[in-house]
Design an enzyme around this catalytic site. Structure first.
Site: not given
Length: 305
Positions: A128-130, A204
């Site tokens: 998810i973050d990348d 985020r």
């Protein structure tokens, strides 16, 4: 394991899992000269970097993450997406969007691949973050470039599909927070065998969806995420973040995410978190102001709950 080996010979491009894979294959009777093991060792060597004190084997290379953050930061600083540095970085990011189905499809069937991974050689293990980092970097270009727009839309669809049933977002796989697995009498079972919703990733993701995808609290998916965050706020006003500096990361991510999708700054939960951040700031000089980091987390937890 063999079906999850990346093109560079590593298992998911992590040195830890690759090392354990080599031991496992040797235990199963593989020769140390077997091409699978030889390629895995070569992949490990490619992750080694030299330092003054000697060599260091990285857990994983971070080319996708670093490139996405750099591209986005440079654009926020005023560079156009057509600038050669941004253009080159975004071409790299577009080439790293994943097209292979990974383990994430087991609990999220019917959705096409579209995420990004952390490392240069990740092809089947997006996170998810990348994905949000890459989508931020490609946002401006996607407004006018059809190729970037198509990639951006695929990434957004995949990202939204990965929302957990409880409303938050995990890192790699959907709906894997098993109480049975979490409580197995194995050291670290709760942290390495489950992938629950976390405040830092959820925050985020909300920040991306609010600032770059035009979504707000009126969307049921956003409302569910906010409800999850509010239900998981600590009594002292903070949030626990799993993928960074614990409570500091969780709290700033939750705050920026909720504000980005339209929750007002004077909302009680937000104000409570702001007061917590102010309370834990170190008493340094203004130009050196800092918060509790790294090995000081234990001190912060003892003092603030």
């Amino acid at each position: 394991m063999l079906s999850r080996i990346e093109p560079d010979g590593t298992l998911y491009n992590y040195s830890t899992s690759t090392t354990l894979m080599i031991y496992a294959l040797l235990a199963r009777g593989y020769s140390s000269r077997d091409p699978v093991i030889q390629k895995a060792v070569a992949g490990l060597k490619a992750s080694v970097c030299s330092q003054a004190a000697g060599v260091h084997l990285q857990l994983a290379t971070s080319a996708v993450w670093d490139t996405a953050l750099s591209s986005h930061s440079l654009q926020r600083s005023g560079l156009s997406f057509s600038h050669p540095a941004i253009s080159q970085a975004n071409r790299y990011l577009l080439s790293k969007q994943q097209t292979t189905y990974g383990d994430w499809k087991i609990r999220n069937p019917g959705v096409k691949p579209g995420g990004w991974g952390f490392s240069d050689h990740n092809t089947m293990n997006p996170d998810i973050d990348d994905t949000t980092a890459a989508l931020r970097a490609l946002h401006n270009q996607a407004k006018t470039d059809q190729l970037a727009a198509a990639a951006w839309n695929r990434g957004l669809v995949w990202l939204l599909s990965m929302q957990n049933d409880d409303g938050g977002w995990p890192a790699f796989e959907k709906n894997t927070d098993s109480a049975l697995v979490r409580n197995l009498p194995i050291e670290g079972a709760d942290t390495v065998s489950t992938d629950p919703s976390t405040a830092d990733l959820t925050g985020r993701t909300l920040e991306f969806l609010g600032r770059y995808a035009g979504m707000s609290v009126s969307d049921p998916r956003i409302a569910r995420a906010i409800s999850w965050l509010l239900a998981n706020q600590q009594a002292d006003g903070s949030w626990y973040g799993r993928w960074g500096i614990a409570y500091v990361y969780g709290t700033w991510a939750a705050l920026t995410g909720m504000i980005a999708v339209g929750l007002p700054p004077d909302y009680p939960a937000i104000q409570k978190a702001v007061l917590w951040l102010q309370r834990i700031q170190n008493p340094d000089e203004p130009r050196h102001s800092s918060f509790f980091f790294a090995d000081r987390n234990a001190m912060m937890i003892r003092e603030y709950g």
